[in-house]
Motif scaffolding. Structure first.
Motif, mmCIF file in Angstrom:
data_model
loop_
_atom_site.group_PDB
_atom_site.id
_atom_site.type_symbol
_atom_site.label_atom_id
_atom_site.label_comp_id
_atom_site.label_asym_id
_atom_site.label_seq_id
_atom_site.Cartn_x
_atom_site.Cartn_y
_atom_site.Cartn_z
ATOM 1 N N GLN A 1 1.794 4.185 7.566
ATOM 2 C CA GLN A 1 2.681 5.264 8.002
ATOM 3 C C GLN A 1 3.201 5.002 9.408
ATOM 4 O O GLN A 1 4.378 5.223 9.714
ATOM 5 N N ARG B 1 -3.772 3.851 5.101
ATOM 6 C CA ARG B 1 -2.635 4.783 4.931
ATOM 7 C C ARG B 1 -2.028 5.112 6.290
ATOM 8 O O ARG B 1 -0.793 5.130 6.454
ATOM 9 N N LEU C 1 -0.526 4.610 -1.360
ATOM 10 C CA LEU C 1 -1.401 5.463 -0.565
ATOM 11 C C LEU C 1 -0.623 6.558 0.156
ATOM 12 O O LEU C 1 -1.195 7.603 0.502
ATOM 13 N N LEU C 2 0.663 6.351 0.376
ATOM 14 C CA LEU C 2 1.459 7.369 1.072
ATOM 15 C C LEU C 2 1.666 8.622 0.216
ATOM 16 O O LEU C 2 1.871 9.707 0.771
ATOM 17 N N SER D 1 0.839 -1.219 0.000
ATOM 18 C CA SER D 1 0.000 0.000 0.000
ATOM 19 C C SER D 1 0.869 1.262 0.000
ATOM 20 O O SER D 1 0.467 2.312 0.515
ATOM 21 N N GLN E 1 -9.363 3.475 2.848
ATOM 22 C CA GLN E 1 -8.024 3.767 2.338
ATOM 23 C C GLN E 1 -7.262 4.690 3.299
ATOM 24 O O GLN E 1 -6.045 4.534 3.491
ATOM 25 N N GLN E 2 -7.954 5.644 3.891
ATOM 26 C CA GLN E 2 -7.292 6.532 4.838
ATOM 27 C C GLN E 2 -6.812 5.752 6.064
ATOM 28 O O GLN E 2 -5.716 6.001 6.583
#
Length: 726
Positions: free
Chosen positions: A106, A102, A86-87, A83, A98-99
């Protein structure tokens, strides 16, 4: 995200460093080879090019580690759970799932960031550095000559290897111009140069191997030795005159050429007078100031301070005294073109009417150790004396009166045209009388113009005075379209009793001593103060071209007068108009006055007249000086160069060139041709070039008079007939 960016930048720097370390050994090897084969200058160029190429390649490879490379690197390590994209996406465009993913990725990266930097390629780096250093060592240590023959051994010391001619690998010339020029020191690789006089020159040469000795050989015979220092052969000299030189060594160089040093001498400053425009200025009565402006220019700069020399002349004849003063002026503007201005106070100088004030500016340049000076041309202010002022006033009154003469021809034309218009209202006899009266006016005007050409008036009866003419015959201002000087013309006419038929009574008014002179009348002024009928002096009032124009006007007046006296004004008008046109040309011409100075001959020795004494008498014919013949050696050299019969004595030619350098059109070109033929004896173009230069140096033969061709049969018979005549 900040931790990811730092890791990304470290990866880029690692990639660039790997590329540089892989390329540097090969750049070193290429530079060493260039130094061995092409010299120091070529090696510098190769080193710069290879380092630049390595830097560009490292930058390109570092920029290849872009965002997609980072995504692939993170996904490959498993830390981003596939993923990583997504960053780098916009958070506003992601859905809640998705958030959340993400944020999870992170947080995982912040706990454990994988290594993004590429690994060091130790094997490749070791191979590159070993190979590069080996190539560099081989280039530096490889012998220049071939190995000795195998199987040959001896206990004696080995003889030195046979080598070829020397090669000049690099050259450098440093030019340090004198401080007064303001030019900075400069370095150049070319040995040809154009320098300022007294410049200090420094040569630095590098050979492919050390010669036993080397020097700079100048065309005038001078030698400047080259001294070795750290592999560079150096020499110093001061440029004082244009020279040719070449580099000479032992053993000799493979190729030798001439180099030229042109020396530009410092020119003296020049001064130009801006104000006044003329070198001689006639002052006006009561003038108390005189403005002066100068412009000084120099190739390297004019000093700020200048000296203005002022000379005051007083008196006349042999009693002239001089008073000299000087004023220091400060210039403005650029150093190479300064302007100086000053206003002289004539009262403070003590200048009086009749004195001359002479001014001259002297400037200096920045030449060291002795500045050069330049002076302007002298400008003179001539203050008029009281006598000159009175003479100018008198001449001005005469000039104010004379134009009335030059304007009365138009009045005659107007009178004739008015008479033609009144023809129907006048009787025939009256018409003829009026036309005859206009003809008399034309005659009087013609005689007055004739006085300016040195002609005497005709001995005919004088016209009646203007006071006796009818009032209707005297035109008014309205009759001649604004020509208000016609009454002055009649007032200036000589009276009937003033002169006889040129009896020349110069004691006053001839014939009538009781008649007082008319103030302002040109005739009375000239009669009272001069000879009004001096033909030679009157003729000098006008220049030859103006006199010719005035003569043509008189001819037209004569024709106009004849027609008017016969009662035909219509036929008189064309001549009158032509006369008016010529008079206008005379009116625009400038009057000149020539001084009448008699010859100043030495006194005659009466005792030697008819005595037969010839002592001291000799022929005054100038002796003929024999023409200097050209040097036969130079003529012989020129002929041998053209015939191809060997090479002339170049040393003798060089000595002759140095002795006659002042008189030759281009001594340095001739010296270059001599030295080039000395370097290349078999060069046909060099022979022709030297021959052309010698032809320019030879004196041209004097043109001879061509002999007359032999006469043909008819011409011979004519000559025989001339000789046969007694």
């Amino acid at each position: 995200m900040t931790m990811l960016q730092r890791a990304w930048q470290r990866a880029r720097r690692r990639s660039g460093a790997i590329t540089l370390l892989l390329g540097l050994p090969w750049a070193l090897a290429a530079t060493t080879l260039a130094l061995r084969l092409g010299g120091f200058d070529i090696a510098c160029i190769v080193a710069t090019a290879t380092l630049l190429a390595c830097t560009v390649l490292a930058t390109v490879r570092a920029r290849r580690l872009d965002r997609r490379w980072v995504q692939r690197r993170l996904d490959g390590s498993g830390a981003s759970e596939d993923s990583a994209d997504l960053l780098f996406a916009d958070p506003a465009a992601l859905n809640p799932l998705q958030q959340r993913q993400r944020d999870h990725v992170q947080a995982a990266l912040e706990r454990a960031m994988p290594e993004l930097r590429p690994r060091w390629p130790r094997g490749a780096l070791l191979l590159c550095w070993v190979g590069g250093i080996a190539v560099a060592l081989l280039a530096l240590g490889w012998p220049r000559s071939g190995p000795s023959m195998p199987g040959v051994s001896s206990s004696r010391p080995a003889a030195p290897a046979v080598v070829g001619p020397l090669q000049l690998q690099s050259t450098r010339l440093r030019i340090e111009a004198p401080a007064y020029t303001g030019q900075p020191p400069r370095n150049q690789n070319a040995l040809d140069a154009k320098v300022a006089a007294d410049s200090r020159l420094s040569w630095s040469l590098r050979f492919d191997r050390a010669p036993r000795s080397a020097w700079l050989q100048f065309h005038d015979g001078r030698r400047v030795p080259l001294n070795e220092r750290d592999g560079h052969w150096q020499a110093q000299d001061v440029a004082r005159a244009p020279v040719l030189y070449r580099v000479v060594s032992e053993p000799a160089l493979a190729t030798t050429r001439l180099y030229r040093l042109d020396v530009v001498a410092d020119r003296a400053p020049t001064v130009r007078v801006l104000e006044p425009a003329a070198s001689l200025v006639l002052g006006t009565p009561g003038q108390r100031q005189w403005a002066l402006r100068f412009e000084a220019s120099d190739d390297h700069g004019v000093a700020t301070q200048a000296r203005l020399s002022i000379t005051l002349t007083q008196g006349s004849g042999e009693n002239i005294t001089f008073v000299q003063r000087s004023v220091t002026l400060t210039g403005s503007g650029e150093a190479t073109a300064r302007r100086f201005a000053h206003t002289l106070d004539l009262g403070a100088l003590g200048a009086q009417p009749g004195n001359d004030v002479i001014a001259q500016l002297e400037v200096r340049d920045n030449h060291a150790p002795t500045p050069q000076t330049g002076r302007s041309s002298s400008v003179i202010l001539r203050l008029p004396s009281s006598e000159a002022v009175l003479g100018a006033e008198l001449e001005g009154r005469i000039k104010k009166t004379l134009p009335a003469y030059f304007r009365s021809q138009r009045q005659i034309i107007l009178d004739a045209e008015a008479l033609i218009r009144q023809r129907r209202s006048l009787a025939a006899d009256d018409f003829v009388k009026r036309s005859d009266a206009i003809g008399v006016d034309q005659r009087i005007l013609r005689l007055r113009y004739g006085q300016f050409l040195g002609e005497e008036s005709e001995g005919a009866p004088k016209p009646p005075p203007t006071s006796d003419l009818p009032t209707s015959d005297i035109p008014t201002a309205d009759d001649h379209d604004g020509d208000h000087d016609h009454d002055h013309d009649h007032a200036a006419q000589p009276q009937a009793g003033d002169h006889d038929a040129h009896g020349h009574d110069h004691g006053g008014n001839a014939g009538n001593a009781d008649t007082p002179p008319v103030f302002g009348s040109a005739t009375d002024v000239l009669t009272e103060y001069g000879h009004t009928h001096d033909h030679a002096e009157a003729a000098t009032l006008l220049d030859p071209q103006t006199r010719a124009t005035l003569k043509a006007a008189l001819d037209q007046m004569w024709a106009s007068e004849g027609e008017l006296r016969q009662g035909r004004p219509e036929q008189a008008l064309p001549y009158a108009y032509k006369a008016l046109g010529f008079i206008k040309q005379v009116q625009q011409a400038e009057r000149i006055y020539l001084a009448r100075v008699g010859p100043e001959l030495p006194p005659i020795d009466e005792g030697r007249r008819l005595g037969g004494d010839r002592a001291g008498l000799a022929s005054r014919q100038l002796p003929l000086t024999a023409r200097t013949a050209p040097d036969p050696a130079i003529v012989e050299a020129w002929q041998r160069l053209g015939d191809g019969d060997g090479t002339p004595d170049l040393d003798a030619l060089a000595d002759w060139q140095q002795r006659n350098a002042t008189y030759l059109p281009d001594a340095l070109d001739l010296a270059a041709a001599i030295e080039q033929l000395r370097i290349e004896p078999g060069c046909a173009n060099c022979r022709q070039r030297l021959r052309a230069q010698l032809w320019r140096a030879l004196q041209r033969p004097v043109p001879q008079a061509t002999r007359r061709s032999t006469a043909d049969a008819m011409g011979q018979r004519y000559l025989d007939a001339l000789e046969a005549q007694p």
